[in-house]
Design an enzyme around this catalytic site. Structure first.
Site, short mmCIF file in Angstrom:
data_model
loop_
_atom_site.label_atom_id
_atom_site.label_comp_id
_atom_site.label_asym_id
_atom_site.label_seq_id
_atom_site.Cartn_x
_atom_site.Cartn_y
_atom_site.Cartn_z
N THR A 1 2.40 -1.12 7.86
CA THR A 1 1.97 -1.05 8.97
C THR A 1 0.86 -2.59 9.42
OG1 THR A 1 1.88 0.84 7.86
CG2 THR A 1 -0.34 0.29 9.49
N LYS B 1 3.95 15.49 8.80
CA LYS B 1 2.37 14.95 8.41
C LYS B 1 2.12 16.04 6.81
CE LYS B 1 0.05 11.63 8.33
NZ LYS B 1 0.19 10.13 8.76
N SER C 1 9.74 1.95 6.77
CA SER C 1 9.66 3.17 6.36
C SER C 1 11.88 3.68 6.32
CB SER C 1 9.45 4.49 6.22
OG SER C 1 7.69 4.30 5.61
N LYS D 1 9.64 12.83 9.85
CA LYS D 1 8.93 11.74 9.10
C LYS D 1 7.53 11.47 9.43
CE LYS D 1 10.00 7.77 6.53
NZ LYS D 1 9.08 8.74 5.77
N LYS E 1 5.51 8.09 17.65
CA LYS E 1 5.41 7.30 17.03
C LYS E 1 7.09 6.61 16.75
CE LYS E 1 2.21 5.78 14.39
NZ LYS E 1 1.36 6.39 13.04
N ASN F 1 -5.42 -0.05 2.68
CA ASN F 1 -4.24 -0.36 3.05
C ASN F 1 -4.46 -1.35 4.11
OD1 ASN F 1 -3.36 1.12 0.16
ND2 ASN F 1 -2.89 2.70 1.64
#
Ligand code: NAD
Length: 431
Positions: free
Chosen positions: A190, A106, A349, A70, A94, A221
């Site tokens: 986030t 990623k 997510s 992820k 994380k 963001n």
């Protein structure tokens, strides 16, 4: 970003010391210090003038012991393979800190997205998905937005993958618009998660959020929404920055007007009532909370001694180097590490993916309540270990929590062999 400092070496150095502190075998380090799979692809994109341009892109799949890979997809001209690998390692850590059933991955494309037209951007996104489609899937690898990508990009990518599969596969990607199976609350997640960790940390050190002063590096963001949420909590936002420069107002910036100014002009520059300062001056301002929310390696050995905040909350991934960490710890500044502080995004997510897989969608309050519970639980697990150990900072404690979860999963899966270590020697049970 500071390319002199290699983020992949930094994350591996931290994994190494945490594995040793936990008395885990070498196999744990060996497995976590390299991605399980890295794809490098070349994407031909037809430009609006009829020419074809080639773009180099990556997908790093770091570790899937706890669930599907992820992690976001970054579109930036400075993307390089080691950066993508480091970002994928951070995702593994994380998800493990947050107890979210995912591994880490990623993606990155070497491109300045601001130079592409809407059509060129769509063709690049679809080309990227076609190139990596064999290793994607809602049970395999689930990308999301990162720097330079957004909900529209996720929509194109989901659509392209669905064509490849011949059916809609909403769960292959998160951060989608709500109309296409995106989760309510994902855009703010986030930043909201970051603010939850700031609130917990402030409580722990006896700092009142009302009237606390805040500086935010990177008004994108993560940074802009964190500034807005902190202002809603009563904080005074003294200064923010983006690639155009930094602005400062000691009486506090009006964040919603600043968001409108940025939407109209493309940057924070020349915001009425503010004065222009340099990035170095911004980081050195006296404040209670500093939120680095731009890119990696911004707080370094060269400027950490000038930082005056009580809490540094890492909205960005990897903004603080190990040398800076040591300086900040010696000065009693609490750093809320990226793998904890910006994990709200991947947590929501995960909620989005759960909603896609079940076909039942939650209201925003439900999303935010569940996010708060996850963030507070993770903060407490890390903070308790930090208080108990005395030989680690909050980052060290977060890495230890993550690696203990990962090592346990890898051991039970049989990835570590049978003689690597005995339960008596290792410290799986941290509490
Ligand atoms: P973004 O592109 O929306 O925002 C980045 C902002 O930083 C932009 O305003 C840019 O102008 C600014 N910036 C870049 N370099 C700068 C510099 N040297 N000094 C000052 N400002 C600078 O990206 P984002 O999605 O907000 O991501 C920011 C960071 O947060 C990245 O490290 C990303 O990996 C991390 N992150 C993002 C998410 C997410 O959900 N978007 C989740 C977790 C972590």
């Amino acid at each position: 970003m500071n390319k002199e400092i290699n983020s992949f070496e930094i994350v591996n150095g931290l994994i190494d010391s945490s594995v040793k502190k936990l008395n885990l075998g070498r196999a744990v380090y060996d497995l976590l210090s390299q991605p399980q799979r890295v794809l490098t692809v070349t994407i031909p994109v037809q430009m609006d003038d009829g020419s074809v341009k080639m773009y180099t892109a990556y997908r790093s799949q770091h570790n899937n012991a706890l669930g599907p890979y992820k992690g976001g997809i970054r579109f930036h001209q400075d993307v390089d393979l080691d950066e993508v690998k480091a970002l994928s390692s951070w995702m593994t850590l994380k998800c493990a800190v947050l107890n979210v059933p995912y591994g880490g991955g990623k993606g990155g494309v070497i491109v300045n997205p601001k130079e592409l037209s809407f059509g060129e951007m769509e063709r690049l996104c679809r080309g990227y998905v076609r190139a990596i489609a064999p290793v994607l899937g809602s049970e395999v690898d689930v990308p999301a937005p990162d720097v330079g990508t957004n909900g529209q990009v996720m929509a194109w990518m989901m659509d392209e993958f669905s064509r490849f599969k011949n059916h809609n596969e909403f769960g292959v990607i998160t951060g989608k618009p709500v109309i296409l199976g995106g989760s309510r609350g994902r855009i703010e997640a986030t930043s909201r998660g970051c603010v939850f960790t700031i609130r917990e940390a402030a409580r722990a050190i006896g700092l009142k959020l009302k009237d606390a002063t805040v500086v935010v590096q990177g008004f994108g963001n993560v940074g802009a929404i964190a500034a807005r949420l902190l202002k809603d909590d009563g904080c005074r936002i003294l200064a923010v920055s983006d690639t155009s420069g930094a602005i400062y107002n000691p009486r506090g910036l009006d964040i919603s007007t600043l968001e409108e100014h940025k939407a109209c002009t493309g940057s924070v520059k020349d915001f009425p009532g503010s004065q222009s300062i340099t990035n170095e001056e911004l980081l050195a301002l006296s404040c209670d909370i500093l939120v680095p929310a731009a890119l990696e390696n911004q707080i370094t050995g060269a400027n950490a001694a000038q930082i005056k905040a009580k809490i540094v909350a890492e909205g960005a991934n990897g903004p603080t180097t190990p040398e800076a960490d040591r300086i900040l710890a010696a000065r009693n500044i609490m750093v809320l590490p990226d793998v904890l502080a910006n994990a709200g995004g991947v947590t929501v997510s995960y909620f989005e993916w759960v909603q896609n897989n079940s076909g039942y969608y939650w209201c925003e309050d439900e999303v935010n309540e569940r996010l708060e519970r996850k963030m507070v639980e993770a903060f407490n697990e890390v903070y308790c270990l930090y208080k108990k150990r005395k030989d680690v900072d909050m980052r060290g404690a977060a890495y230890m929590v993550a690696i203990s979860h990962l090592a346990e999963a890898m051991r039970i899966r049989g990835w570590l062999g049978t003689q690597m270590y005995s339960d008596a020697k290792c410290e799986f049970k941290l509490a």
